[in-house]
Design a protein around this motif. Structure first.
Motif, short mmCIF file in Angstrom:
data_model
loop_
_atom_site.label_atom_id
_atom_site.label_comp_id
_atom_site.label_asym_id
_atom_site.label_seq_id
_atom_site.Cartn_x
_atom_site.Cartn_y
_atom_site.Cartn_z
N LEU A 4 1.93 8.39 -16.09
CA LEU A 4 1.68 6.97 -16.34
C LEU A 4 0.85 6.36 -15.20
CD1 LEU A 4 5.18 6.07 -17.77
CD2 LEU A 4 3.01 5.92 -19.02
N SER A 5 1.09 6.79 -13.97
CA SER A 5 0.28 6.31 -12.84
C SER A 5 -1.17 6.73 -13.00
CB SER A 5 0.83 6.88 -11.51
OG SER A 5 2.14 6.46 -11.27
N LEU A 6 -1.38 7.98 -13.39
CA LEU A 6 -2.74 8.48 -13.63
C LEU A 6 -3.41 7.72 -14.76
CD1 LEU A 6 -2.03 12.31 -13.30
CD2 LEU A 6 -3.56 11.00 -11.83
N LEU A 7 -2.63 7.40 -15.79
CA LEU A 7 -3.17 6.66 -16.94
C LEU A 7 -3.62 5.27 -16.51
CD1 LEU A 7 -3.56 6.76 -20.07
CD2 LEU A 7 -1.29 5.70 -20.25
N LYS B 82 -12.11 3.00 -16.00
CA LYS B 82 -12.94 2.79 -17.19
C LYS B 82 -13.42 1.34 -17.29
CE LYS B 82 -11.02 6.52 -20.04
NZ LYS B 82 -12.24 7.34 -19.99
N SER B 83 -12.69 0.43 -16.66
CA SER B 83 -13.10 -0.98 -16.69
C SER B 83 -14.01 -1.33 -15.51
CB SER B 83 -11.87 -1.90 -16.70
OG SER B 83 -11.17 -1.82 -15.47
N GLY B 84 -14.40 -0.32 -14.72
CA GLY B 84 -15.35 -0.55 -13.65
C GLY B 84 -14.77 -0.65 -12.26
N TYR B 85 -13.46 -0.52 -12.16
CA TYR B 85 -12.80 -0.59 -10.86
C TYR B 85 -12.84 0.76 -10.16
CZ TYR B 85 -11.07 -5.34 -11.16
OH TYR B 85 -11.00 -6.71 -11.19
N GLN B 86 -12.55 0.75 -8.86
CA GLN B 86 -12.46 1.99 -8.08
C GLN B 86 -10.98 2.23 -7.80
OE1 GLN B 86 -15.13 2.18 -4.75
NE2 GLN B 86 -13.97 3.80 -3.75
N ALA B 87 -10.35 3.08 -8.62
CA ALA B 87 -8.92 3.34 -8.50
C ALA B 87 -8.66 4.83 -8.44
CB ALA B 87 -8.18 2.74 -9.70
N THR B 88 -7.72 5.22 -7.59
CA THR B 88 -7.34 6.62 -7.48
C THR B 88 -5.82 6.72 -7.55
OG1 THR B 88 -7.41 6.43 -5.06
CG2 THR B 88 -9.33 7.40 -6.14
N ALA B 89 -5.35 7.85 -8.06
CA ALA B 89 -3.92 8.12 -8.15
C ALA B 89 -3.55 9.25 -7.20
CB ALA B 89 -3.54 8.49 -9.58
N GLU B 90 -2.33 9.16 -6.66
CA GLU B 90 -1.82 10.19 -5.76
C GLU B 90 -2.72 10.40 -4.54
OE1 GLU B 90 1.14 11.76 -6.02
OE2 GLU B 90 1.60 10.55 -7.77
N ARG B 91 -3.22 9.32 -4.00
CA ARG B 91 -4.08 9.40 -2.82
C ARG B 91 -3.23 9.25 -1.56
NH1 ARG B 91 -9.09 5.29 -1.62
NH2 ARG B 91 -9.23 5.64 0.62
N PHE B 92 -3.62 9.94 -0.49
CA PHE B 92 -2.84 9.87 0.74
C PHE B 92 -3.24 8.65 1.56
CE2 PHE B 92 -1.47 10.70 5.03
CZ PHE B 92 -0.22 11.28 4.85
N VAL B 93 -2.29 7.71 1.69
CA VAL B 93 -2.44 6.55 2.58
C VAL B 93 -1.07 6.35 3.21
CG1 VAL B 93 -3.06 4.12 2.82
CG2 VAL B 93 -4.15 5.50 1.04
N ASN B 94 -0.82 6.99 4.34
CA ASN B 94 0.52 7.02 4.93
C ASN B 94 1.55 7.60 3.97
OD1 ASN B 94 -0.19 5.91 7.44
ND2 ASN B 94 -0.07 3.84 6.65
N LEU C 158 -2.42 -1.40 -2.95
CA LEU C 158 -1.59 -0.21 -3.14
C LEU C 158 -0.49 -0.50 -4.15
CD1 LEU C 158 -1.11 0.87 0.61
CD2 LEU C 158 -3.05 1.31 -0.91
N GLY C 159 -0.17 0.50 -4.97
CA GLY C 159 0.87 0.31 -5.98
C GLY C 159 1.77 1.52 -6.14
N GLU C 160 3.04 1.26 -6.40
CA GLU C 160 4.03 2.30 -6.71
C GLU C 160 4.49 2.10 -8.15
OE1 GLU C 160 6.53 5.59 -5.95
OE2 GLU C 160 4.86 4.76 -4.80
N CYS C 161 4.55 3.19 -8.90
CA CYS C 161 4.95 3.13 -10.31
C CYS C 161 6.26 3.88 -10.52
CB CYS C 161 3.86 3.74 -11.20
SG CYS C 161 2.27 2.89 -11.09
N LYS C 162 7.19 3.26 -11.22
CA LYS C 162 8.48 3.86 -11.49
C LYS C 162 8.81 3.72 -12.97
CE LYS C 162 9.83 4.80 -7.22
NZ LYS C 162 10.00 6.21 -6.79
N ILE C 163 9.55 4.68 -13.50
CA ILE C 163 10.19 4.47 -14.81
C ILE C 163 11.49 3.74 -14.52
CG2 ILE C 163 11.30 5.59 -16.78
CD1 ILE C 163 9.13 7.75 -16.58
N HIS C 164 11.67 2.58 -15.11
CA HIS C 164 12.78 1.70 -14.74
C HIS C 164 14.13 2.39 -14.87
CE1 HIS C 164 14.80 -2.08 -14.00
NE2 HIS C 164 15.59 -1.82 -15.02
#
Length: 204
Positions: free
Chosen positions: A67-70, A77-89, A107-113
């Motif tokens: 879901l994070s990758l999605l 696809k909307s023109g933003y620069q986004a990466t998943a599972e990137r190392f930042v600390n 930065l964002g964290e994604c969880k299944i509730h």
């Protein structure tokens, strides 16, 4: 043969198309402050979540990483620069950068509730990825059961009662439906805002 179109006219046409079809990207391109970058990015996140919800029957079987990758994929696809599972600390679920040279990061964290504690664990993770220079990060819960908005409201109430992770004050509302914002004192001793929001992908 048609006469060439003046550069200024071409640029005006491009901005007109973006205004009509991708206003968040236009706002991102025009952003000159971190606050404007955040506002444009959150508009794009909201749009991506609506797209995911509209295809929930296809996406409900995905795990947190999927879901994070999605989400990152839809942002790209909307023109933003986004990466998943990137190392930042640490391995951050989603990193969204300003279009020109990564001037700002979101930065964002994604969880299944899975309840209050699991959400707070996610908040702690994303705050740990932050350096203190960021104005805001987000913690997104994917809900696979019923009652997402009621659960978000309870989560907000519980956070305002417990004030976890050195939460500085009661939460504030947000334009995204069900979302809210808290401020936490980072280890750098600077306040970092957290946007809490949900996306409904019910089990089929």
């Amino acid at each position: 043969m048609s006469p060439p179109v003046a550069f200024d006219d071409s640029l005006e046409r491009l901005f007109g198309l973006l205004e009509a079809h991708n206003s968040n990207l236009l706002a991102l391109l025009r952003a000159t402050t971190e606050g404007e970058f955040i506002e444009a990015t959150e508009g794009a996140i909201d749009s991506a979540l609506r797209t995911i919800e509209s295809g929930a029957k296809l996406y409900s079987k995905l795990d947190e990483r999927g879901l994070s990758l999605l989400l990152a994929d839809f942002l790209n696809k909307s023109g933003y620069q986004a990466t998943a599972e990137r190392f930042v600390n640490g391995h951050v679920d989603v990193v969204i950068e300003h279009a020109f040279g990564g001037r700002w990061k979101y930065l964002g964290e994604c969880k299944i509730h899975d309840g209050y504690k699991y959400h707070i664990d996610g908040c702690e993770q994303v705050l740990g990825y932050c350096t203190g220079r960021e104005q805001r990060a987000f913690c997104l819960d994917f809900f696979k059961g019923e009652g997402m908005y009621q659960k978000l409201a309870k989560l907000r109430k519980d956070m305002d009662t417990e004030l976890p992770l050195v939460q500085a004050a009661p939460s504030a509302g947000h334009a995204i439906r069900g979302a809210f914002v808290t401020v936490h004192t980072h280890k750098s001793e600077r306040g970092v805002e957290l946007l809490h929001l949900g996306c409904w992908v019910p089990k089929q």
